[in-house]
Design an enzyme around this catalytic site. Structure first.
Site, PDB file in Angstrom:
ATOM      1  N   HIS A 191       0.822  -1.212   0.000  1.00 38.17           N
ATOM      2  CA  HIS A 191       0.000   0.000   0.000  1.00 38.17           C
ATOM      3  C   HIS A 191       0.858   1.265   0.000  1.00 38.17           C
ATOM      4  CE1 HIS A 191      -3.497   2.408   0.414  1.00 38.17           C
ATOM      5  NE2 HIS A 191      -4.237   1.582   1.120  1.00 38.17           N
ATOM      6  N   ASP A 205      -8.936  -8.414 -17.626  1.00 36.86           N
ATOM      7  CA  ASP A 205      -8.935  -9.401 -18.713  1.00 36.86           C
ATOM      8  C   ASP A 205      -7.586  -9.330 -19.415  1.00 36.86           C
ATOM      9  OD1 ASP A 205      -9.260 -10.956 -20.953  1.00 36.86           O
ATOM     10  OD2 ASP A 205     -11.017  -9.886 -21.722  1.00 36.86           O
TER      11      ASP A 205
END
Length: 461
Positions: free
Chosen positions: A177, A399
């Site tokens: 993070h 994708d």
């Protein structure tokens, strides 16, 4: 007709996973940093809440064919190596300098980590792939004996590809993070997945570091009390209730119709500025406090949530490709009495005002507060923290050649029990505008929470 609020269940299962290979991935070309170079991290990157790895998992079905393990691994590996050229900071490491300040440095034999694994079970054995399940933890690699909040000298990205017996596979990620917030992570992942699908490097927008724009002022100037970070004496029963009971992760599917209904109830006469988040955050906060039966009624409680400050910076704007932490913590404060006996519109107004209170000056004050006080522990007393993932393009950008994932998102919330996450519904359930609300609760409070979360009369009080 599907219920407006539906509790989702996941099986408590064991997933046998065998690690086959662990190997580093380094940039596929020259980068503008050499051994010994460093990069500045802002106080927003360096704050204690960012010193974590965010674990996520993506599931892909075989869709009637098996792509072959070597092909998937090679595609992801080569694309990652290409993306690590413009996103070269991911290949570095973190270290502490004076006063515990983190910086990014580059040395020999660094890079990110890729893990190849397999499991003898199939995807169908993993239960409902629309709801996060703590049992999926073996699908995201962690080092033996690794400690919480351990980010020093660690690979800043770890990717584990796990192949299942059905031909499907998962991609488990751990992203530090300190390098990026949620939007920044989506930017990086989109570049990686698009590069894998296209076979050539794709970065749009082009990444930029620009952390120096968020340096503290000299001298620091704190203009706000920043109760979101303060250590407070929790005089309520909340902490005892949470930490003396076993906590369980619960998820609820909230229909689009129910979200609209809540928003309408939360609108005050003549005011249309209330957002779906304002209404949902207010409703979940109230339901949580009611379910936990917090006492006494005059205790003060806090709701914190992150606000994207990218568009707030007008004097020193961030460029479009900035992928660092630009989230500012907003905080609403209320007594228990006002939450459980007051109106939804009143609580939603508090959330709304806290959200709009994040300005450029508030962000600068936050950076300066962190410079002076340097909090080194997370404060959860009297607090619920909400994280919104519903605006992330987590499915659309994932994708890389084998279709969208059937699930993309977090796994286990129980390490941070006072956190609630709003998730978009996954591809496996169909995109209907529904939202998943995931939260940890003591076992005795789960039935009450489900009841107050879904009762229409409750939200109109």
């Amino acid at each position: 007709m599907a219920p407006l609020v539906q509790e989702l269940h996941f099986p408590h299962l064991h997933i046998p996973v065998t690690i086959d290979h662990i190997f580093p991935v380094t940039p596929a070309g020259p980068i503008p940093a050499s051994s010994g170079n460093t990069l500045y991290l802002s106080n927003l990157d360096d704050m204690i809440g960012a010193r974590v790895f965010t674990p996520t998992v993506y599931f892909y079905r075989s869709n009637g064919f098996s792509p072959g393990q070597k092909l998937v691994t090679k595609t992801l590996h080569d694309a990652l190596a290409s993306v690590l050229v413009p996103y070269y900071p991911f290949s570095g490491r973190l270290r502490e300098t004076k006063n515990g300040k983190l910086e990014l440095f580059f040395g020999a034999e660094q890079g990110v980590l890729m893990v190849e694994a397999h499991s003898e079970v199939d995807l169908a054995s993993l239960g409902d792939l629309t709801v996060p399940n703590p049992a999926w933890a073996p699908l995201v690699y962690s080092f033996p004996g690794e400690r919480p909040y351990q980010v020093i000298d660690m690979p800043l990205l770890i990717a584990q590809v796990t192949y299942f017996s059905c031909g499907g596979f998962s991609l488990g990620l751990r992203t530090c993070h300190c390098l990026c917030d949620g939007l920044g992570a989506m930017q990086f992942l989109a570049a990686w997945f698009l590069t894998a699908k296209a076979g050539v490097l794709v970065t749009n927008p082009s990444p930029c570091w620009d952390r120096e724009i968020l340096r503290p002022r000299e001298p620091p100037l704190v203009k706000y009390p920043h109760v979101e970070f303060m250590r407070v004496e929790d005089g309520s029963s909340l902490a005892m209730t949470l930490y003396q009971n076993k906590l369980v992760q619960k998820c609820y599917r909230i229909s689009r119709e129910f979200q609209v209904h809540l928003k309408n109830l939360a609108q005050e006469p003549g005011d249309s500025s209330c957002t779906t988040f304002d209404a949902m955050a207010a409703h979940v906060w109230r339901s949580w406090v009611k379910a936990l039966d917090v006492k006494p009624l005059d205790s003060n409680l806090r709701l914190t949530f992150s606000v994207n400050s990218r568009q707030k910076l007008n004097k020193t704007p961030l460029r479009d490709g900035f992928y660092g932490n630009a989230l500012c913590v907003a905080c609403a404060v209320s007594t228990v009495s006002d939450l459980v006996n007051g109106s939804l519109s009143n609580t939603a107004r508090m959330v709304h005002e806290a959200r709009l209170g994040v300005s450029e000056e508030y962000l600068r004050s936050t950076i300066d507060y962190l410079e002076i006080n340097k909090p080194r522990s997370l404060e959860f007393d009297g607090k619920l923290t909400m994280t919104q993932w519903t605006r992330f393009s987590i499915y659309e950008s994932a994708d890389f050649g084998w279709g969208r994932p059937v699930y993309a998102g977090p796994i286990d919330l129980t390490p941070t029990p006072q956190v609630c996450v709003f998730l978009p519904e996954g591809e496996a359930a169909g995109a209907t505008g529904t939202m998943l609300v995931c939260i940890c609760l003591p076992e005795p409070a789960t039935d009450r929470f489900k009841e107050v979360l879904g009762i229409v009369n409750h939200v109109s009080n």
